[in-house]
Design a protein around this motif. Structure first.
Motif, mmCIF file in Angstrom:
data_model
loop_
_atom_site.group_PDB
_atom_site.id
_atom_site.type_symbol
_atom_site.label_atom_id
_atom_site.label_comp_id
_atom_site.label_asym_id
_atom_site.label_seq_id
_atom_site.Cartn_x
_atom_site.Cartn_y
_atom_site.Cartn_z
ATOM 1 N N UNK A 195 96.073 -35.003 -110.075
ATOM 2 C CA UNK A 195 94.859 -34.654 -109.966
ATOM 3 C C UNK A 195 94.613 -33.912 -109.210
ATOM 4 N N UNK A 196 94.195 -32.836 -108.569
ATOM 5 C CA UNK A 196 93.392 -31.499 -108.251
ATOM 6 C C UNK A 196 92.063 -32.202 -108.452
ATOM 7 N N UNK A 197 91.863 -32.125 -106.319
ATOM 8 C CA UNK A 197 90.209 -31.643 -105.663
ATOM 9 C C UNK A 197 89.958 -30.859 -105.108
ATOM 10 N N UNK A 198 88.657 -30.183 -105.471
ATOM 11 C CA UNK A 198 88.374 -29.390 -104.398
ATOM 12 C C UNK A 198 87.611 -29.738 -103.166
ATOM 13 N N UNK A 199 87.536 -28.551 -102.171
ATOM 14 C CA UNK A 199 86.776 -29.590 -101.791
ATOM 15 C C UNK A 199 86.853 -30.880 -100.843
ATOM 16 N N UNK A 200 87.997 -31.161 -100.874
ATOM 17 C CA UNK A 200 88.614 -31.990 -100.629
ATOM 18 C C UNK A 200 88.436 -32.864 -99.463
ATOM 19 N N UNK B 195 90.851 -31.951 -112.974
ATOM 20 C CA UNK B 195 90.723 -31.641 -111.762
ATOM 21 C C UNK B 195 89.061 -31.995 -111.442
ATOM 22 N N UNK B 196 88.848 -32.200 -110.036
ATOM 23 C CA UNK B 196 87.389 -32.764 -110.068
ATOM 24 C C UNK B 196 86.711 -31.956 -109.028
ATOM 25 N N UNK B 197 85.924 -31.196 -109.523
ATOM 26 C CA UNK B 197 85.287 -29.440 -109.387
ATOM 27 C C UNK B 197 83.843 -29.607 -108.364
ATOM 28 N N UNK B 198 84.399 -29.340 -107.522
ATOM 29 C CA UNK B 198 83.610 -29.721 -105.862
ATOM 30 C C UNK B 198 82.395 -28.274 -106.104
ATOM 31 N N UNK B 199 83.475 -27.315 -106.489
ATOM 32 C CA UNK B 199 83.830 -25.979 -105.756
ATOM 33 C C UNK B 199 83.000 -24.772 -106.793
ATOM 34 N N UNK B 200 84.136 -24.801 -108.177
ATOM 35 C CA UNK B 200 83.730 -24.042 -109.139
ATOM 36 C C UNK B 200 84.831 -22.603 -108.722
ATOM 37 N N UNK B 201 83.675 -21.274 -109.658
ATOM 38 C CA UNK B 201 84.687 -19.477 -108.738
ATOM 39 C C UNK B 201 85.761 -19.447 -109.708
ATOM 40 N N UNK C 239 79.359 -43.315 -104.904
ATOM 41 C CA UNK C 239 80.118 -43.433 -106.593
ATOM 42 C C UNK C 239 80.077 -42.475 -107.361
ATOM 43 N N UNK C 240 79.249 -41.007 -106.747
ATOM 44 C CA UNK C 240 79.889 -39.446 -107.870
ATOM 45 C C UNK C 240 80.999 -39.383 -107.521
ATOM 46 N N UNK C 241 81.745 -39.598 -106.951
ATOM 47 C CA UNK C 241 83.931 -39.415 -107.000
ATOM 48 C C UNK C 241 83.533 -40.546 -108.175
ATOM 49 N N UNK C 242 83.868 -42.161 -107.918
ATOM 50 C CA UNK C 242 83.793 -43.130 -108.774
ATOM 51 C C UNK C 242 83.629 -43.013 -109.986
ATOM 52 N N UNK D 183 85.139 -32.308 -97.655
ATOM 53 C CA UNK D 183 83.692 -33.492 -97.623
ATOM 54 C C UNK D 183 84.062 -34.832 -97.944
ATOM 55 N N UNK D 184 82.526 -34.204 -98.087
ATOM 56 C CA UNK D 184 81.668 -35.741 -98.263
ATOM 57 C C UNK D 184 82.299 -36.571 -99.508
ATOM 58 N N UNK D 185 82.546 -35.989 -100.955
ATOM 59 C CA UNK D 185 82.450 -36.335 -102.344
ATOM 60 C C UNK D 185 83.706 -36.292 -102.302
ATOM 61 N N UNK D 186 84.393 -35.114 -101.821
ATOM 62 C CA UNK D 186 86.187 -34.917 -101.699
ATOM 63 C C UNK D 186 87.253 -35.359 -101.625
ATOM 64 N N UNK D 187 86.763 -36.287 -100.313
ATOM 65 C CA UNK D 187 87.683 -36.523 -100.085
ATOM 66 C C UNK D 187 87.446 -38.321 -100.065
ATOM 67 N N UNK D 188 86.229 -38.897 -100.679
ATOM 68 C CA UNK D 188 86.968 -39.679 -101.108
ATOM 69 C C UNK D 188 87.373 -40.124 -102.206
#
Length: 240
Positions: free
Chosen positions: A53-58, A123-129, A35-38, A60-65
């Motif tokens: 679209x760019x996804x970091x932490x791809x 950009x779907x940001x899971x990492x920051x920095x 649901x977070x990813x969606x 991981x649990x959220x990024x892969x979805x």
């Protein structure tokens, strides 16, 4: 809390249907993680078909979805970053990302330039920095950033500098928006209907990293923060 038994009022629980998906899917791809990813793509980033679209932490649990959902929602190109060659292969070969790179191989800003020579829209940001700074550099005009997490900073022992290029957001007329999944339960019914169908027909897949025993929950949690997992990190508790 971490526990092997939970007691609460009946209305706080939800009965789930495991006829077409595994029960553990409701802890990951079909649960809060999914649901977070969606919601991040649909409600926060307002993804439009044809966008990049760019996804970091791809891996991981959220990024892969999130990456898979972006493709299913019509993204023209999905790019992922991960922390090992194994994870990069998983993201491209199993999850269907168009391209992925190992952020340890060189500056993210350069690797993202190679992966998205014409820029990114979301950009779907899971990492920051450095990932966030790189994404801002390569955002197209009217680009959007859904700020889900900042795992690069969670274990910092000293103040971490913010992106040095925030003024670029002005000229790009871009949007940076943080969000919590709890603010988006209004799309939960749509999410469960669509994602359960994609899981059932194999359009969306997921992996789990399972650790046995509640006594190992702290190790699993620390391992997740250190990137030991592929997909959702779960702790398995045998019934009494």
């Amino acid at each position: 809390g971490w526990r092997d038994v939970a007691v609460a009022d009946a209305h706080t629980f939800r009965k789930v249907d495991a006829s077409n998906v595994s029960l553990s899917a409701y802890l990951g791809a079909l649960g809060m993680t999914g649901l977070t990813a969606y919601a991040g793509l649909r409600s926060v980033a307002t993804l439009v078909a044809g966008e990049v679209v760019f996804v970091s932490g791809a891996a991981g649990a959220v990024g892969s979805v999130a990456g898979q959902l972006a493709k299913l929602m019509g993204a023209s190109r999905v790019i992922g970053s991960a922390g090992s060659a194994e994870k990069v292969s998983y993201v491209t070969d199993e999850l269907g990302f168009d391209v992925a790179f190992n952020y340890k191989d060189g500056p993210v800003v350069g690797q993202l330039a190679d992966a998205a020579p014409d820029g990114i829209d979301v950009y779907f940001d899971n990492v920051g920095g450095d990932h966030l700074e790189a994404a801002i550099t390569h955002l197209r005009v009217h680009g959007r950033v859904a700020m889900c997490g900042a795992i690069a900073q969670y274990n910092a022992t000293a103040p971490v500098p913010g992106p040095a290029n925030l003024p670029m957001l002005i000229g790009k007329r871009a949007l940076l928006r943080g969000f919590l999944v709890s603010d988006h339960f209004d799309v939960a019914a749509d999410f469960e209907r669509e994602v359960s169908g994609w899981l059932a027909d194999g359009s969306l897949t997921f992996r789990e990293t399972v650790v046995d025993g509640i006594e190992h929950a702290p190790d699993a949690f620390i391992g997740m923060l250190g990137g030991d997992n592929i997909g959702k990190m779960l702790v398995k508790i045998e019934p009494a």
